[in-house]
Enzyme design. Structure first.
Site, PDB file in Angstrom:
ATOM      1  N   SER A 227      35.070  38.431  34.478  1.00  0.00           N
ATOM      2  CA  SER A 227      35.349  39.976  34.341  1.00  0.00           C
ATOM      3  C   SER A 227      35.022  40.644  33.169  1.00  0.00           C
ATOM      4  O   SER A 227      36.138  39.762  32.344  1.00  0.00           O
ATOM      5  CB  SER A 227      37.056  40.082  34.840  1.00  0.00           C
ATOM      6  OG  SER A 227      37.107  41.451  34.625  1.00  0.00           O
TER       7      SER A 227
ATOM      8  N   LYS B  41      33.965  46.550  34.398  1.00  0.00           N
ATOM      9  CA  LYS B  41      35.404  47.471  35.049  1.00  0.00           C
ATOM     10  C   LYS B  41      34.847  48.624  34.507  1.00  0.00           C
ATOM     11  O   LYS B  41      33.698  48.427  33.632  1.00  0.00           O
ATOM     12  CB  LYS B  41      36.473  47.141  33.247  1.00  0.00           C
ATOM     13  CG  LYS B  41      37.547  45.322  33.619  1.00  0.00           C
ATOM     14  CD  LYS B  41      38.678  45.683  34.961  1.00  0.00           C
ATOM     15  CE  LYS B  41      39.262  44.603  35.193  1.00  0.00           C
ATOM     16  NZ  LYS B  41      40.316  44.365  35.886  1.00  0.00           N
TER      17      LYS B  41
ATOM     18  N   GLU C  15      36.008  47.170  43.196  1.00  0.00           N
ATOM     19  CA  GLU C  15      36.765  46.909  43.824  1.00  0.00           C
ATOM     20  C   GLU C  15      38.051  48.102  43.324  1.00  0.00           C
ATOM     21  O   GLU C  15      38.194  48.829  42.738  1.00  0.00           O
ATOM     22  CB  GLU C  15      37.567  45.607  43.004  1.00  0.00           C
ATOM     23  CG  GLU C  15      38.630  45.122  42.778  1.00  0.00           C
ATOM     24  CD  GLU C  15      38.282  43.833  42.144  1.00  0.00           C
ATOM     25  OE1 GLU C  15      37.443  43.404  41.443  1.00  0.00           O
ATOM     26  OE2 GLU C  15      40.238  43.277  41.337  1.00  0.00           O
TER      27      GLU C  15
ATOM     28  N   ASP D  98      42.322  44.850  45.812  1.00  0.00           N
ATOM     29  CA  ASP D  98      42.967  43.963  45.244  1.00  0.00           C
ATOM     30  C   ASP D  98      44.450  44.521  44.828  1.00  0.00           C
ATOM     31  O   ASP D  98      45.192  44.544  45.392  1.00  0.00           O
ATOM     32  CB  ASP D  98      42.736  44.634  43.647  1.00  0.00           C
ATOM     33  CG  ASP D  98      42.939  43.333  42.054  1.00  0.00           C
ATOM     34  OD1 ASP D  98      44.784  42.578  42.353  1.00  0.00           O
ATOM     35  OD2 ASP D  98      43.035  43.659  41.019  1.00  0.00           O
TER      36      ASP D  98
ATOM     37  N   LYS E 289      45.248  37.815  44.337  1.00  0.00           N
ATOM     38  CA  LYS E 289      45.868  37.449  43.082  1.00  0.00           C
ATOM     39  C   LYS E 289      46.916  36.670  43.605  1.00  0.00           C
ATOM     40  O   LYS E 289      47.912  37.097  44.553  1.00  0.00           O
ATOM     41  CB  LYS E 289      45.849  37.844  42.271  1.00  0.00           C
ATOM     42  CG  LYS E 289      44.806  38.563  41.806  1.00  0.00           C
ATOM     43  CD  LYS E 289      45.473  39.566  40.890  1.00  0.00           C
ATOM     44  CE  LYS E 289      43.837  40.522  39.893  1.00  0.00           C
ATOM     45  NZ  LYS E 289      43.619  41.694  39.409  1.00  0.00           N
TER      46      LYS E 289
ATOM     47  N   GLY F 104      42.149  36.932  38.554  1.00  0.00           N
ATOM     48  CA  GLY F 104      42.862  36.606  37.408  1.00  0.00           C
ATOM     49  C   GLY F 104      43.501  37.175  37.428  1.00  0.00           C
ATOM     50  O   GLY F 104      43.213  38.986  36.992  1.00  0.00           O
TER      51      GLY F 104
ATOM     52  N   ASP G 262      35.110  46.964  38.881  1.00  0.00           N
ATOM     53  CA  ASP G 262      36.894  47.651  38.908  1.00  0.00           C
ATOM     54  C   ASP G 262      37.060  48.808  38.602  1.00  0.00           C
ATOM     55  O   ASP G 262      37.197  48.265  36.967  1.00  0.00           O
ATOM     56  CB  ASP G 262      37.016  46.412  38.926  1.00  0.00           C
ATOM     57  CG  ASP G 262      38.576  46.132  39.306  1.00  0.00           C
ATOM     58  OD1 ASP G 262      39.781  46.788  39.491  1.00  0.00           O
ATOM     59  OD2 ASP G 262      39.256  45.531  38.599  1.00  0.00           O
TER      60      ASP G 262
ATOM     61  N   LYS H 203      31.449  41.028  36.964  1.00  0.00           N
ATOM     62  CA  LYS H 203      31.557  42.460  37.153  1.00  0.00           C
ATOM     63  C   LYS H 203      31.950  42.634  35.301  1.00  0.00           C
ATOM     64  O   LYS H 203      33.004  42.671  34.989  1.00  0.00           O
ATOM     65  CB  LYS H 203      33.679  41.746  37.793  1.00  0.00           C
ATOM     66  CG  LYS H 203      34.892  42.752  38.159  1.00  0.00           C
ATOM     67  CD  LYS H 203      35.698  41.826  39.074  1.00  0.00           C
ATOM     68  CE  LYS H 203      36.999  43.172  37.790  1.00  0.00           C
ATOM     69  NZ  LYS H 203      38.279  42.071  38.918  1.00  0.00           N
TER      70      LYS H 203
HETATM   71  O1  OSB Z   1      42.194  44.193  38.454  1.00  0.00           O
HETATM   72  O2  OSB Z   1      41.288  42.194  38.591  1.00  0.00           O
HETATM   73  C1  OSB Z   1      41.838  42.868  37.687  1.00  0.00           C
HETATM   74  C2  OSB Z   1      43.314  41.996  34.436  1.00  0.00           C
HETATM   75  C3  OSB Z   1      44.352  43.008  34.031  1.00  0.00           C
HETATM   76  C4  OSB Z   1      44.753  42.756  35.185  1.00  0.00           C
HETATM   77  C5  OSB Z   1      44.340  43.186  35.980  1.00  0.00           C
HETATM   78  C6  OSB Z   1      42.553  43.068  36.065  1.00  0.00           C
HETATM   79  C7  OSB Z   1      41.888  42.056  34.746  1.00  0.00           C
HETATM   80  C8  OSB Z   1      40.702  40.910  35.307  1.00  0.00           C
HETATM   81  C9  OSB Z   1      39.939  39.833  34.503  1.00  0.00           C
HETATM   82  O3  OSB Z   1      39.936  41.574  35.789  1.00  0.00           O
HETATM   83  C10 OSB Z   1      40.297  39.329  35.432  1.00  0.00           C
HETATM   84  C11 OSB Z   1      40.856  37.264  34.250  1.00  0.00           C
HETATM   85  O4  OSB Z   1      39.549  37.361  33.868  1.00  0.00           O
HETATM   86  O5  OSB Z   1      41.615  37.034  34.344  1.00  0.00           O
HETATM   87 MG    MG Z   2      40.720  43.794  39.687  1.00  0.00          MG
END
Ligand code: OSB
Ligand code: MG
Length: 386
Positions: A135, A163, A213, A238, A262, A290, A188, A161
């Protein structure tokens, strides 16, 4: 299994670099670690709440409060046959899934150690190797994002992924797609858009993304069903999915075609497995999300990802992408083909480095079962400040 004690610790860890999402920038993590002593074994869990209530409604501090004032008193001194009974002992606590997951998952680890089984096996997982994606946080320019994607792909990661947020979406994603025409890409938004933005989001359809996402409201499934009907790209939920009932509703409404699981968000392994099972029944693929976890949370994510429905690469990547020094031994490592080999030793399969944990700890509290009380009847709890 007698729950003899719970030790709660807050540790501070600094990410190697800031991670930007549509809800803000994260760098200094305040992580709660839960250690549960059961039948002499030490099980570990991690609370994955963020520092502020911007991803969901929990925070590091609300989790400390809920564990201290409600969860620990409900379980210390109790005898349970398995970690699956945790939910019954804590059923009077509404919400606070991340606080519950930190404790429940520690019990799962202790139980697996007691039975001499890898946690993945105890959960019913079968995969020996899991597939990994990454991510990537929001960046200043498409050029710097492209450089980052290139590096992750050359490290072997199987899915990237990105953001996104309003103003940093179509241009960034388009630039990455043009540079990497064949890469498995997803985006995402962490709830940064509204249903009125549907036609703007539809512009993402041309990039052949694996999924979009959680584009809309963090707590609303129905609007995603309206959006999914307008898009070719699969939606993945999510934030909206806190339990298996939400997953069933989302699938029935057509609000998504993929679900991100998660452990923290759904309240721990027992609930995560239920979400997984509902998705499998309906042919909906899942993957493990994550929360910028330390090695403890990461090890739990790996164990969960061995269930058969986890067919898409997760956001479970190498310790060294996040931390200069992780708190487990060995650290989580990713093979050149973008996989993690699942450890086959009892429990989490990684050793918690107590020296590192002690160094990073800023506060701790413990609850011990009074020895004199009979198992199953001990309501009284002795608390010790350290
Ligand atoms: O939405 O998946 C998410 C990190 C913090 C809060 C929400 C998210 C995320 C990530 C990072 O996308 C995922 C990771 O590498 O731990
Ligand atoms: Mg997410």
């Amino acid at each position: 299994m007698k729950i003899e004690a719970i030790i709660l610790r807050e540790i501070h860890m600094r990410l190697k670099s800031p991670f930007e999402t549509s809800f803000g920038v994260i760098q200094n993590r305040r992580i709660l670690l839960v250690e549960v002593i059961a039948d002499g074994a030490s099980g570990w869990g991690e609370v994955t709440a963020m520092e502020s209530p911007s991803y969901n409604s929990e925070t590091t501090d609300t989790a400390w409060h809920i564990i201290s004032d409600f969860i620990a008193p409900a379980i210390v001194g109790r005898t349970i046959a398995s970690a699956t009974e945790f939910a019954t002992l804590t059923q009077r606590i509404r919400g606070h899934e991340m606080a519950k997951a930190g404790v429940e998952n520690a019990i799962w680890d202790a139980e697996a150690q007691g039975k001499g089984l890898p946690l993945s096996k105890l959960l019913g997982g079968s995969l020996k190797e899991i597939v990994c994606g990454v991510s990537l946080g929001i960046r200043d320019s498409p050029a710097s994002l492209i450089a980052k994607v290139e590096q992750e792909l050359s490290d072997g990661y199987q899915r990237i992924k990105l953001k996104i947020k309003p103003g940093k979406d179509v241009d960034f994603v388009g630039a990455v797609r043009r540079s990497f025409p064949k890469a498995a890409l997803s985006v995402d938004a962490n709830s940064a858009y509204r249903l009125e933005d549907a036609m703007h989001l539809k512009r993402l359809d041309e990039f052949g993304l694996l999924m979009i996402e959680q584009p809309l409201y963090w707590d609303e499934i129905h609007a995603h069903a309206r959006l999914q009907a307008l898009l070719e790209t699969a939606l993945c939920l999510d934030e909206c999915i806190s339990n298996s009932r939400h997953a069933a509703a989302a699938i029935e409404l057509g609000a998504c075609r993929i679900i991100n699981i998660k452990l923290g968000r759904v309240g721990g392994h027992t609930s995560a497995r239920r979400v997984h099972d509902i998705c499998s029944t309906h042919g909906v693929p899942v993957w493990c999300g994550g929360m910028l976890e330390s090695g403890v949370g990461r090890a739990h994510n790996i164990a969960m990802s061995t269930l058969p429905g986890f067919t898409l690469p997760g956001d479970v990547s190498a310790s060294r992408r996040y931390w200069n020094e992780d708190i487990i031994e060995p650290e989580v490592e990713v093979t050149p083909r973008g996989t993690i080999q699942v450890r086959q030793t009892p429990g989490l399969g990684y050793k918690v480095r107590r020296d590192a944990v002690d160094r990073l700890t800023v506060r701790t509290y413990q609850w011990k079962a009074p020895h004199a009380l009979r198992a199953g009847k001990s309501r009284g709890v002795v608390s010790n400040h350290q």
